[in-house]
Design a protein around this motif. Structure first.
Motif, PDB file in Angstrom:
ATOM      1  N   ASP A 300       0.817  -1.215   0.000  1.00 13.25           N
ATOM      2  CA  ASP A 300       0.000   0.000   0.000  1.00 13.25           C
ATOM      3  C   ASP A 300       0.849   1.262   0.000  1.00 13.25           C
ATOM      4  OD1 ASP A 300      -2.265  -1.528  -0.028  1.00 13.25           O
ATOM      5  OD2 ASP A 300      -2.722  -1.290   2.109  1.00 13.25           O
ATOM      6  N   ALA A 301       2.021   1.187   0.625  1.00 11.10           N
ATOM      7  CA  ALA A 301       2.872   2.372   0.712  1.00 11.10           C
ATOM      8  C   ALA A 301       3.298   2.863  -0.669  1.00 11.10           C
ATOM      9  CB  ALA A 301       4.105   2.068   1.563  1.00 11.10           C
ATOM     10  N   GLU A 302       3.376   1.955  -1.639  1.00 12.39           N
ATOM     11  CA  GLU A 302       3.790   2.356  -2.981  1.00 12.39           C
ATOM     12  C   GLU A 302       2.691   3.115  -3.721  1.00 12.39           C
ATOM     13  OE1 GLU A 302       5.587  -0.719  -5.280  1.00 12.39           O
ATOM     14  OE2 GLU A 302       6.362  -1.779  -3.520  1.00 12.39           O
ATOM     15  N   PHE A 303       1.445   3.030  -3.230  1.00 10.54           N
ATOM     16  CA  PHE A 303       0.349   3.753  -3.874  1.00 10.54           C
ATOM     17  C   PHE A 303      -0.070   4.996  -3.097  1.00 10.54           C
ATOM     18  CE2 PHE A 303      -0.089  -0.712  -5.101  1.00 10.54           C
ATOM     19  CZ  PHE A 303      -0.176  -0.605  -6.484  1.00 10.54           C
ATOM     20  N   ALA A 304       0.363   5.100  -1.855  1.00 11.77           N
ATOM     21  CA  ALA A 304      -0.100   6.196  -1.002  1.00 11.77           C
ATOM     22  C   ALA A 304       0.311   7.565  -1.539  1.00 11.77           C
ATOM     23  CB  ALA A 304       0.423   6.001   0.418  1.00 11.77           C
ATOM     24  N   ASP A 305       1.500   7.643  -2.133  1.00 12.94           N
ATOM     25  CA  ASP A 305       2.011   8.936  -2.593  1.00 12.94           C
ATOM     26  C   ASP A 305       1.718   9.209  -4.066  1.00 12.94           C
ATOM     27  OD1 ASP A 305       3.038   9.416  -0.070  1.00 12.94           O
ATOM     28  OD2 ASP A 305       4.963   8.462  -0.540  1.00 12.94           O
ATOM     29  N   LEU A 306       1.031   8.284  -4.737  1.00  8.30           N
ATOM     30  CA  LEU A 306       0.704   8.505  -6.146  1.00  8.30           C
ATOM     31  C   LEU A 306      -0.413   9.529  -6.284  1.00  8.30           C
ATOM     32  CD1 LEU A 306       0.665   4.977  -7.854  1.00  8.30           C
ATOM     33  CD2 LEU A 306       2.357   6.785  -8.117  1.00  8.30           C
ATOM     34  N   SER A 307      -0.237  10.473  -7.175  1.00 18.24           N
ATOM     35  CA  SER A 307      -1.347  11.365  -7.504  1.00 18.24           C
ATOM     36  C   SER A 307      -2.308  10.613  -8.419  1.00 18.24           C
ATOM     37  CB  SER A 307      -0.830  12.633  -8.181  1.00 18.24           C
ATOM     38  OG  SER A 307      -0.236  12.323  -9.432  1.00 18.24           O
ATOM     39  N   TRP A 308      -3.510  11.159  -8.575  1.00 20.21           N
ATOM     40  CA  TRP A 308      -4.527  10.473  -9.386  1.00 20.21           C
ATOM     41  C   TRP A 308      -4.077  10.328 -10.837  1.00 20.21           C
ATOM     42  CZ3 TRP A 308      -8.001   7.105  -8.953  1.00 20.21           C
ATOM     43  CH2 TRP A 308      -9.074   6.982  -9.816  1.00 20.21           C
ATOM     44  N   VAL A 309      -3.421  11.350 -11.352  1.00 18.64           N
ATOM     45  CA  VAL A 309      -2.991  11.287 -12.752  1.00 18.64           C
ATOM     46  C   VAL A 309      -1.850  10.296 -12.938  1.00 18.64           C
ATOM     47  CG1 VAL A 309      -3.738  13.634 -13.249  1.00 18.64           C
ATOM     48  CG2 VAL A 309      -1.432  13.249 -12.401  1.00 18.64           C
ATOM     49  N   GLU A 310      -1.061  10.046 -11.899  1.00 20.51           N
ATOM     50  CA  GLU A 310       0.032   9.081 -11.999  1.00 20.51           C
ATOM     51  C   GLU A 310      -0.469   7.645 -12.017  1.00 20.51           C
ATOM     52  OE1 GLU A 310       3.795  11.347  -9.885  1.00 20.51           O
ATOM     53  OE2 GLU A 310       2.305  10.357  -8.602  1.00 20.51           O
ATOM     54  N   CYS A 311      -1.737   7.453 -11.690  1.00 16.63           N
ATOM     55  CA  CYS A 311      -2.314   6.109 -11.756  1.00 16.63           C
ATOM     56  C   CYS A 311      -2.600   5.698 -13.193  1.00 16.63           C
ATOM     57  CB  CYS A 311      -3.610   6.046 -10.939  1.00 16.63           C
ATOM     58  SG  CYS A 311      -3.377   6.338  -9.188  1.00 16.63           S
ATOM     59  N   GLY A 312      -2.668   6.661 -14.083  1.00 13.08           N
ATOM     60  CA  GLY A 312      -2.903   6.368 -15.488  1.00 13.08           C
ATOM     61  C   GLY A 312      -1.633   5.951 -16.200  1.00 13.08           C
ATOM     62  N   PRO A 313      -1.711   5.783 -17.503  1.00 10.39           N
ATOM     63  CA  PRO A 313      -0.546   5.313 -18.257  1.00 10.39           C
ATOM     64  C   PRO A 313       0.433   6.431 -18.561  1.00 10.39           C
ATOM     65  CG  PRO A 313      -2.388   5.636 -19.739  1.00 10.39           C
ATOM     66  CD  PRO A 313      -2.905   5.929 -18.356  1.00 10.39           C
ATOM     67  N   GLN A 314       1.687   6.060 -18.712  1.00 10.82           N
ATOM     68  CA  GLN A 314       2.671   7.004 -19.227  1.00 10.82           C
ATOM     69  C   GLN A 314       2.446   7.255 -20.713  1.00 10.82           C
ATOM     70  OE1 GLN A 314       5.081   8.583 -17.625  1.00 10.82           O
ATOM     71  NE2 GLN A 314       5.058   7.591 -15.616  1.00 10.82           N
ATOM     72  N   ALA A 315       2.041   6.208 -21.403  1.00  6.81           N
ATOM     73  CA  ALA A 315       1.754   6.305 -22.838  1.00  6.81           C
ATOM     74  C   ALA A 315       0.703   5.255 -23.170  1.00  6.81           C
ATOM     75  CB  ALA A 315       3.013   6.068 -23.668  1.00  6.81           C
ATOM     76  N   ALA A 316      -0.132   5.570 -24.149  1.00  9.23           N
ATOM     77  CA  ALA A 316      -1.195   4.646 -24.561  1.00  9.23           C
ATOM     78  C   ALA A 316      -1.559   4.918 -26.002  1.00  9.23           C
ATOM     79  CB  ALA A 316      -2.426   4.798 -23.660  1.00  9.23           C
ATOM     80  N   ASP A 317      -1.926   3.850 -26.722  1.00  7.17           N
ATOM     81  CA  ASP A 317      -2.358   3.952 -28.117  1.00  7.17           C
ATOM     82  C   ASP A 317      -3.658   3.176 -28.267  1.00  7.17           C
ATOM     83  OD1 ASP A 317      -0.132   5.416 -29.409  1.00  7.17           O
ATOM     84  OD2 ASP A 317       1.044   3.690 -28.754  1.00  7.17           O
ATOM     85  N   ASP A 318      -4.691   3.892 -28.682  1.00  2.00           N
ATOM     86  CA  ASP A 318      -6.028   3.319 -28.822  1.00  2.00           C
ATOM     87  C   ASP A 318      -6.198   2.792 -30.233  1.00  2.00           C
ATOM     88  OD1 ASP A 318      -8.622   2.576 -28.470  1.00  2.00           O
ATOM     89  OD2 ASP A 318      -9.445   4.604 -28.367  1.00  2.00           O
ATOM     90  N   GLY A 319      -6.094   1.473 -30.412  1.00  2.00           N
ATOM     91  CA  GLY A 319      -6.233   0.869 -31.727  1.00  2.00           C
ATOM     92  C   GLY A 319      -7.670   0.511 -32.049  1.00  2.00           C
ATOM     93  N   TRP A 320      -7.875  -0.031 -33.247  1.00  2.00           N
ATOM     94  CA  TRP A 320      -9.209  -0.415 -33.688  1.00  2.00           C
ATOM     95  C   TRP A 320      -9.726  -1.612 -32.896  1.00  2.00           C
ATOM     96  CZ3 TRP A 320     -13.374   1.232 -35.826  1.00  2.00           C
ATOM     97  CH2 TRP A 320     -14.278   0.374 -36.437  1.00  2.00           C
ATOM     98  N   GLU A 321      -8.843  -2.560 -32.573  1.00  2.00           N
ATOM     99  CA  GLU A 321      -9.252  -3.749 -31.833  1.00  2.00           C
ATOM    100  C   GLU A 321      -8.382  -4.023 -30.616  1.00  2.00           C
ATOM    101  OE1 GLU A 321     -10.396  -7.363 -33.852  1.00  2.00           O
ATOM    102  OE2 GLU A 321     -10.416  -6.331 -35.768  1.00  2.00           O
TER     103      GLU A 321
END
Length: 483
Positions: A300-321
């Motif tokens: 749990d300690a590794e998530f306590a200091d995460l901001s909400w936006v840091e929970c998302g991806p560093q990078a993402a690509d939305d493909g067709w499938e």
């Protein structure tokens, strides 16, 4: 009784897709548009008759596509979605890269989660903290409840019937509460959790135990990581605190109102055990581990200091499938059509069985209030009868499928008159592989689970992979709740 048979008293029915009355295979809206387009073609032809050589074939092709079906949807909707996705991909609108910019919301979550923010609230009833996801665009709030994994496959028939009746009471409570906009139940299965169990068993092993017992335990420790999984179920309820008679004055009062509404839902007797309200750390873990499954079992300690936006991806690509993100590549499927026959209460069991890949199954629903539900069914009865009558006038008799559809609509109306509720619902499944090379195996695993259900058909979420991926997470996004 075979493994696929259940008593008739434990079968669930009453499913029907909404259908509007229109000409041929068109909906009511498409029929009206077709009529207006043909009138426009005629008006243009009065001035330049030669234009009919172009307008009529084009009009015929467009509405032929609207009437045809592709993957459970109209062919026109399918190809329009593909065109829109390709246009978005051309301008890199389907790619996300986290950038550090001076804009206040430059680091928001991608896609449908961009307007969400996480609030850590104090629940006075339990004295513990609660994570509340606030949608800044709509003002709605989503509160998640962690559930204890369990099942009722070995429970007596009477106990299962009681569970189904209790769930019906919960839906009834939702239908009469104007502040509850929608809810969803998600079960996430992460394989490989047996490694921690094996370490625990090995540390507690008695060195003086008999040799045979040691061999059996060693064999269990060796095979357990390949045969078990971590199961994390939760229920998310979306609430509009401003829909009350006396709207809250500020954000703190809105959070308090949302907590009060969710606390009013009594899940006791529904066959599930409530573990606790999800804290802000729980929500960070669920969201972050979806994008990067390797961190699911982190402390749990590794998530306590995460901001909400840091929970998302560093990078993402939305493909067709597919949807590529930090820790792998995900494929999401959605409900293709409603079941046409009664289904057993355990129909989703093949989807819930552990496999090689992380899997997330979400059942999202919106309960209509009694007046809206009655009005919807009355319209559906009229549409079904009009469609059958029009076919009978053209072909001499109505199709048996149309007669059966009208009977289902009438039966649903009779059930509502007896106290049942009308529910809009959908099913979403997301499978996450560690690399693109594993995608064929992930698709094959999902197809096998779909075939094993035999009653529910799924299809890929074409061009909406990122949205369906986010819909299965406690991000505050509900696909059936409209603005």
């Amino acid at each position: 009784m075979s493994t696929h048979e259940v008593p008739k008293t434990l079968m669930v029915e009453g499913f029907r897709a909404r259908r509007s009355f229109g000409f041929g295979g068109l909906s009511k809206g498409a029929t009206m548009i077709a009529a207006m387009v043909l009138v426009a073609d005629g008006l243009i032809a009065t001035q330049a008759p030669i234009t009919l050589l172009v307008t009529l074939p084009v009009t015929g092709v467009v509405f032929g596509l609207a009437a045809a079906r592709r993957h459970g949807m109209s062919a026109l909707a399918y190809y329009w979605a593909k065109f829109s996705w390709r246009r978005a991909a051309k301008i890199d609108a389907t790619s996300y890269r986290r950038l550090l910019l001076p804009h206040p919301y430059a680091l928001d979550l991608p896609g449908v989660g961009a307007s969400s923010t996480l609030i850590r609230a104090h629940d006075p009833t339990t004295g513990k903290s609660v994570g509340v996801v606030h949608d800044r665009a709509t003002g709605r709030m989503t509160i998640s409840t962690l559930l204890a994994p369990g099942g009722s496959l070995m429970a007596p028939t009477g106990a299962v019937q009681s569970t189904l009746r209790t769930w019906s009471s919960v839906l009834d409570a939702m239908s009469t509460d104007e502040q509850i906009k929608g809810a969803s139940v998600t079960i996430q299965i992460t394989p490989g959790a047996g490694e921690a169990l094996g370490d625990d068993v090995k540390a507690r092993q008695d060195p003086n135990a008999p040799k045979l017992a040691k061999q059996i335990i060693d064999e269990l420790v060796r095979t357990t990581p390949h045969a078990t999984a971590s199961v994390a179920p939760w229920m998310s309820v979306t609430v509009d605190p401003n829909a009350s008679a006396n709207p809250p004055a500020d954000l703190a009062e809105q959070v308090a109102e949302a907590l009060k509404v969710v606390d009013s839902l009594d899940l006791s007797g529904t066959g599930t055990d409530i573990e606790r309200r999800a804290t802000d750390i729980d929500l960070r873990r669920l969201v972050r581990s979806a994008y990067d499954p390797d961190v699911f079992n982190a402390r749990d300690a590794e998530f306590a200091d995460l901001s909400w936006v840091e929970c998302g991806p560093q990078a993402a690509d939305d493909g067709w499938e597919e949807y590529a993100h930090d820790g792998g590549v995900s494929i999401s499927w959605v409900l293709r059509e409603m079941p046409r026959r009664p289904i057993p209460y355990s129909v989703l069991l093949p989807l819930l069985a552990p496999g090689r890949f992380q899997r997330r199954i979400t059942l999202a629903y919106r309960v209509l209030d009694p007046y809206e539900g009655e009005a919807v069914l009355e319209r559906e009865i009229s549409h079904a009868q009009n469609q059958a009558q029009m076919t009978a006038e053209i072909k001499g008799r109505a199709k048996w499928s149309q007669k059966a559809d009208a009977q289902r609509a009438e039966k649903a109306a009779a059930q509502v008159a007896g106290g049942s509720q009308v529910v809009d619902w959908t099913l979403m499944v997301t499978v996450t592989a560690r690399s693109t090379a594993e995608l064929p195996a992930a698709r094959q695993e999902l197809k096998r689970a779909e075939k094993a259900m035999r009653s529910i058909r799924l299809r890929p979420a074409y061009g909406a992979q990122a949205a369906v991926f986010a819909a299965g997470l406690p991000l505050g996004y509900h696909p059936l709740v409209k603005d």
